[in-house]
Enzyme design. Structure first.
Site, PDB file in Angstrom:
ATOM      1  N   SER A 192      -9.686   2.334   3.128  1.00 22.72           N
ATOM      2  CA  SER A 192      -8.961   2.862   2.190  1.00 22.72           C
ATOM      3  C   SER A 192      -7.903   2.029   1.465  1.00 22.72           C
ATOM      4  CB  SER A 192      -7.907   4.054   2.782  1.00 22.72           C
ATOM      5  OG  SER A 192      -7.172   3.244   3.800  1.00 22.72           O
TER       6      SER A 192
ATOM      7  N   SER B   7      -9.980   0.152   7.300  1.00 20.16           N
ATOM      8  CA  SER B   7      -9.335   0.364   5.997  1.00 20.16           C
ATOM      9  C   SER B   7      -8.850  -0.979   5.464  1.00 20.16           C
ATOM     10  CB  SER B   7      -8.263   1.554   5.879  1.00 20.16           C
ATOM     11  OG  SER B   7      -8.892   2.650   5.866  1.00 20.16           O
TER      12      SER B   7
ATOM     13  N   LYS C 233       0.895  -1.321   0.125  1.00 18.71           N
ATOM     14  CA  LYS C 233       0.075   0.093   0.009  1.00 18.71           C
ATOM     15  C   LYS C 233       0.907   1.273   0.026  1.00 18.71           C
ATOM     16  CE  LYS C 233      -3.931   2.166   2.606  1.00 18.71           C
ATOM     17  NZ  LYS C 233      -4.618   2.270   3.675  1.00 18.71           N
TER      18      LYS C 233
END
Lengths: 100, 478, 490
Positions: C153, C177, C78
């Site tokens: 997210s 997330s 990420k």
């Protein structure tokens, strides 16, 4: 820009907060944030219903032993590497507008 | 102080703690590094980096707190002070706020023989900011200082004169140096001072509007800037003006304070506990351990030197001004047992030599033991005071012991009365006319004979014996 | 071997025994990623050195060294995790060209264990969002339905995994997330106990809530990945020194006498999508059939979790994001000259144009909550209620081993559907934020599909440092779900 005085966060207040946070906002953003954040805060305010007299606020939620660092020097990077991402530099120094 | 006003002064002293690495990362704290050499992703606030607290910083803060008679909080908290400034890499300064590590202490010091006690409101840990330099159209930033550990020591509004304020700052510096937690180097910025000052009519109990004079780095400037500011404020009040609460700076060239930006932008620092750091816990055991490591502090030491060792107050104060000098004094006087003489030798000869060669006492070319030995030799009558001075110089150059110098140079005092008698006989025989004059009443000539006898002995004759024998011989017949 | 179906342990084993080279594995996934990425937008950038990393692993093996339990396993990272020499943006314009000179601790740990970094995954800007629509680099698509959001997210992390662009990815979870996108994309996602994984080098959103974790295709992979990511790090003061158990070896799907708690508050308030309701009920009845004991527990303060979460997260974020000021790195507004520029303008323009709309909204909210006169009512109050909430959870875990709940009230929603109503978007997080507030471990395990063929997961939570209990129940659910090994076809 219409002043949303009736809202919890008026556009005047939004402008003040934006200044504190160093954020240039467009007129549109200012109005939107005023309305949206006022609405959100109205909803968030329900936490005031919880009785919390004498309760210490919780920051770190788990029990973690505080282990401190030994006073030892370690050089990780050269100043060139530190300055590599700088938008503007002079020699080995970072450059910004004149600060009075 | 002029007229009917009194000044109310409080000091915030920022002391740089004496560590190898910064408060929250492993960057060196060395003073004269190249531009941005003492930085790392943590100290320039790169994304994702986190603070890791240096244990020595906590230890030194606790020791300082104990020496300042503070209460040490079992749990203290680091907070974030949020504001934007280019010298502040993260957009916030990590600083203790409502739960500082040390609180409610006091400091004692003497000014012109009078004792003063000043309250310490708090002493808290924080990180220093970087340094900005103005260069043409720009400002340039060096973050070598960003993250240097500071202990901010805040006094109560208890000081009443510029001289008191300066003396208080000196006393703090002395204590911190005794503890070895701050080198007290003002030129390098290891000790900086903000002065809060207001004036009010005598007898008034309410405080006047205070002005802060920021970033003073010398004791003299503390005194001078406060003197100026007191006058400025009194004159303003007398003219019927209102004092504006503001931050001012001291201009040493113009001998004036001046307002540092008058922007009416009230700061809102939005303090909150730093979630990246855990509360600092000080256990009872740790506190006990640190208490044992606190050395005897200057005031107590000076008291002991006067009360137990018989030094004068002035001598004692001078000797304890630096921990190393006092240590040197104690070693030397332990060796010889003559405290007053040791104090004298240190304050005159030793300090003069050190000054001339720009050395500190720990670098002294004469060890405390050798100084003690020298004094012991004087007291035993082995050498005269005059010879001792010669030996002292020799010791300074050669770093030899006094015994060795006496031996190689043959400088032992002549205390053999028959040898001195013989020597004096020769002097008198060579100066018969002066002897006659002396005997006819010109007694002033006695000094002449002493000098001649000492010279004949190359200064090695015991002066007491020379006196005694001369008296006898001149008064009696030949 | 079928790399699409293989577990992390199987890939690594094959590489270490030279059945396949790390380079071949890397090439396979890189090629697949590059082919699928234009459709999904899951990657922000690929690591040009991926093949070199793989070759280095192969060389180690040829020299008889053991590159570790992740030998040759490609990972997607990420974009919140700093990667040395590889652009790290947090999906923000303000960090568009930032190249960190250091690795996040998690990244260096993965590398140390033999992983190959394939590239950086898309996300909501600074991890602020529940739909992955707040990315400077554009939204990520849900691989099960390209008109739907992948969740956020960590949307890129979940979408990449659901299509096997990578066998494993990292995520961060501040209020859900990891778990929410895992839920929307039909993969396993874990957020461990706060303090398990070092936060060093992970771009901070809300420091007291942020926790990293893995997204994987199976519970077994998740357990292995998690244990390699956890452990004490002296660079993060809030990182726990608790020993890290070998969760993957201790996995046990036996549900005999396991007490599964059901939160009264989560089930009774309604508002659950019928398909979600059915899936949760089915999971409970199946676990019961396997011998688990189902117990109703109550944590009344979960009612206030969303307000608490947003007040705390926004406050911390407003401060965490102050460092993005155009001075030392990152975006600086294109000023003609600095000479006559006022400092305030320098900051405001740079930050005003560098941050996206949602990030600015949260900075505004947080700045307000911390400002003079409001601190007590908002930040401080939320912190107090947070303590009470945590204590209620600790009490609830005296009665049960895990708490089972939905991850979200409904399956993945449509792109653009909720972006215009921030409060509506915030309320998506109602089931996930409590674990972050209380510091508890939580995970999302796929357990079924909606009628519209969108994945639906189950959330499991456990007491502090009790990840094993959660993983065991997760494994049991996985084994009866029929979801394991499913790949979204794009």
């Amino acid at each position: 820009m219409p002043d949303t005085k009736t809202s919890k966060l008026s556009t005047t207040e939004i402008t003040h907060i934006a200044k504190l946070a160093r954020l240039d906002l467009s007129a549109n953003e200012t109005t939107n944030y005023s309305l949206q954040l006022s609405k959100a805060l109205d909803y968030f305010e329900q936490i005031s219903q919880v009785e919390t007299l004498g309760i210490v606020p919780l920051v770190t939620p788990t029990e973690i032993e505080n282990i401190l660092r030994k006073d030892e020097v370690y050089k990780e990077l050269s100043s060139e590497e530190i300055l590599k991402n700088a938008p503007h530099k002079t020699g080995h120094l970072f450059t910004v507008p004149p600060v009075v | 102080m002029s007229r009917n006003f009194e000044a109310v002064i409080g000091l915030e002293v920022h002391a740089q703690l004496k560590t190898k690495s910064k408060i929250f990362c492993a960057d060196s704290t060395q003073f004269d590094a190249g531009d941005n050499e003492n930085t790392s992703p943590v100290s320039v606030g790169m994304p994702g980096t986190l603070p890791a607290l240096n244990e020595r910083v906590v230890e030194q803060a606790i020791k300082a707190g104990l020496a300042l008679n503070c209460h040490i909080r079992p749990v203290s908290i680091f907070a974030r002070k949020n504001y934007f400034y280019p010298d502040l890499p993260k957009g916030y300064q990590i600083s203790q706020y409502d739960k500082p590590i040390c609180e409610n202490g006091s400091v004692e010091f003497k000014l012109q023989g009078k004792a003063h006690q000043i309250r310490i409101e708090r002493a808290h840990l924080e990180e220093d900011a970087g340094k900005s330099t103005h260069f043409g159209d720009y400002t340039l930033l060096n973050y070598n200082r960003a993250g240097i550990p500071l202990l901010e020591i805040v006094s109560g509004p208890d000081l009443r004169s510029p001289a008191e304020a300066a003396e208080y700052a000196k006393a703090l510096r002395q204590i911190l140096r005794y503890l070895d937690v701050c080198d007290g180097n003002l030129e390098e910025g290891s000790l900086r001072c903000d002065c809060n000052i207001s004036v009010r009519l005598r007898g008034e109990t309410k405080l006047g509007t205070k002005v802060e004079i920021k970033n003073i780095n010398s004791f003299r400037f503390i005194e001078k800037s406060l003197e100026y500011e007191i006058e400025r404020q009194i004159e303003a009040v007398e003219r019927g003006e209102k004092i504006i609460q503001e931050t001012r700076l001291w201009d040493p060239d113009k001998n004036k304070t001046f307002s540092m930006r008058t922007k009416e932008d009230a700061q809102d620092y939005r303090y909150f506990p730093d979630p990246d750091l855990l509360p600092v816990i000080v256990t009872k055991e740790a506190l006990e351990k640190f208490k044992k490591e606190i050395p005897e502090l200057p005031l107590a030491r000076s008291r002991r030197f006067t009360e137990e060792l018989g030094l004068s107050e002035n001598d004692a104060d001078a000797i304890v001004s630096e921990r190393e000098i006092a240590d040197y004094f104690e070693s030397a006087s332990r060796m010889c047992g003559n405290f007053k003489a040791t104090a004298n030798w240190i304050m005159t000869e030793v300090l003069r030599e050190l000054n001339e060669s720009k050395l500190s006492i720990i670098q002294s070319r004469i060890t405390a033991e050798n100084l003690g030995a020298l004094i012991k030799l004087i007291d035993a009558g082995t050498i005269s005071g005059k010879i001792a001075k010669t030996i002292f110089s020799e010791m300074w150059t050669s770093e030899d012991s006094p015994e060795k110098i006496i031996k190689t140079k043959g400088l032992v005092q002549i205390s053999d009365s028959s040898a001195i008698e013989k020597l004096i006989d020769e002097v008198l025989a060579a100066n018969t006319s002066q002897v006659a004059e002396f005997r006819s009443g010109k007694t002033k000539l006695f000094g002449f004979f002493v000098g001649a006898a000492m010279k004949a002995s190359k200064g090695q004759a015991n002066p007491d014996l020379v006196n005694e024998i001369l008296q006898k011989k001149l008064k009696g017949g030949l | 071997m079928d790399l699409i179906k293989a577990s992390l342990a199987e890939i690594s084993q094959a590489v270490r025994t030279k059945k396949i080279s790390a380079l071949e594995v890397t090439k396979f996934f890189l090629e697949r990623s590059k082919k699928l990425n234009p459709t999904l937008n899951a990657f922000i950038c690929f690591d040009e050195t991926a093949e070199l990393q793989a070759t280095a692993i192969d060389q180690k093996i040829y020299q008889g060294e053991n590159p570790g339990p992740l030998a040759g396993v490609p990972w997607g990272i990420k974009d919140m995790f700093c990667t040395k020499g590889l652009k790290t943006t947090a999906a923000s314009k303000i960090l568009e060209n930032f190249i960190p000179p250091y690795d996040a601790t998690v990244v260096s740990q993965l590398k140390k264990n033999g992983a190959v970094i394939l590239g950086k995954l898309n996300q909501d800007e600074f991890a602020m969002g529940s739909s992955n629509e707040n990315s400077y680099f554009g939204a990520v698509k849900n691989p099960w339905n390209l008109n739907c959001v992948p969740g956020g997210s960590s949307g890129g992390s979940a979408a990449a995994l659901a299509t096997r662009m990578v066998p494993a990815s990292t995520g961060t979870d501040t209020g859900g997330s990891i778990r929410q996108p895992a839920n929307f994309c039909g993969v396993v996602g874990i957020k461990p106990t706060y303090g398990r994984i070092s936060r060093y080098g992970i771009i901070a959103y809300a420091s007291s809530l942020d926790q990293a974790g893995p997204l994987t295709n199976s519970v077994t992979d998740a357990a292995l990945a998690l244990e390699l990511m956890c452990g004490k790090d002296m660079k993060d003061a809030t990182c726990s020194s608790q020993p890290v158990p070998e969760w993957s070896k201790n996995l046990n799907s036996s549900m005999k006498s396991v007490r599964v708690g059901v939160l009264k508050e989560y089930m009774q308030d309604g508002g659950l999508h019928a398909d979600v309701q059915k899936t949760v009920e089915k999971s409970l009845s199946e676990l019961k059939a396997l011998g688990a004991e189902i117990i109703e527990v109550s944590v009344p303060l979960t009612k206030y979790a969303v307000p608490m979460y947003y007040l705390i997260a926004a406050s911390e974020a407003s401060s965490n994001l102050s460092r993005y000021d155009g001075v030392r790195y990152g975006h600086r507004s294109n000023f003609q000259s600095l000479a006559n520029l006022e400092l305030g303008e320098f900051y405001s323009k740079t930050r005003g144009e560098g941050f996206g709309e949602e990030v600015k909204r949260r900075i505004m909210l947080g700045t307000y909550c911390l400002s003079s006169g409001y601190y007590e009512a908002y930040y401080n109050k939320a912190g107090q209620v947070r303590r009470l909430l945590r204590d209620q959870f600790i009490a609830a875990f005296n009665q049960c081993d895990v708490i089972l709940s939905p991850v979200t009230a409904a399956p993945a929603f449509q792109l653009q559907e909720r972006i215009s109503d921030p409060l509506q978007m915030y309320l998506n997080d109602i089931f996930t934020v409590s674990t972050n507030l209380a510091g508890l471990p939580g995970m999302s395990v796929p357990f079924g599909f909606s009628e519209k063929k969108l994945p639906i997961g189950i959330q499991l939570m456990a007491a502090h440092f009790q990840e094993q209990k959660m993983l065991n129940v997760g494994l049991a659910l996985e084994s009866i779900s029929g979801m394991k090994g499913l790949v979204a076809n794009v």
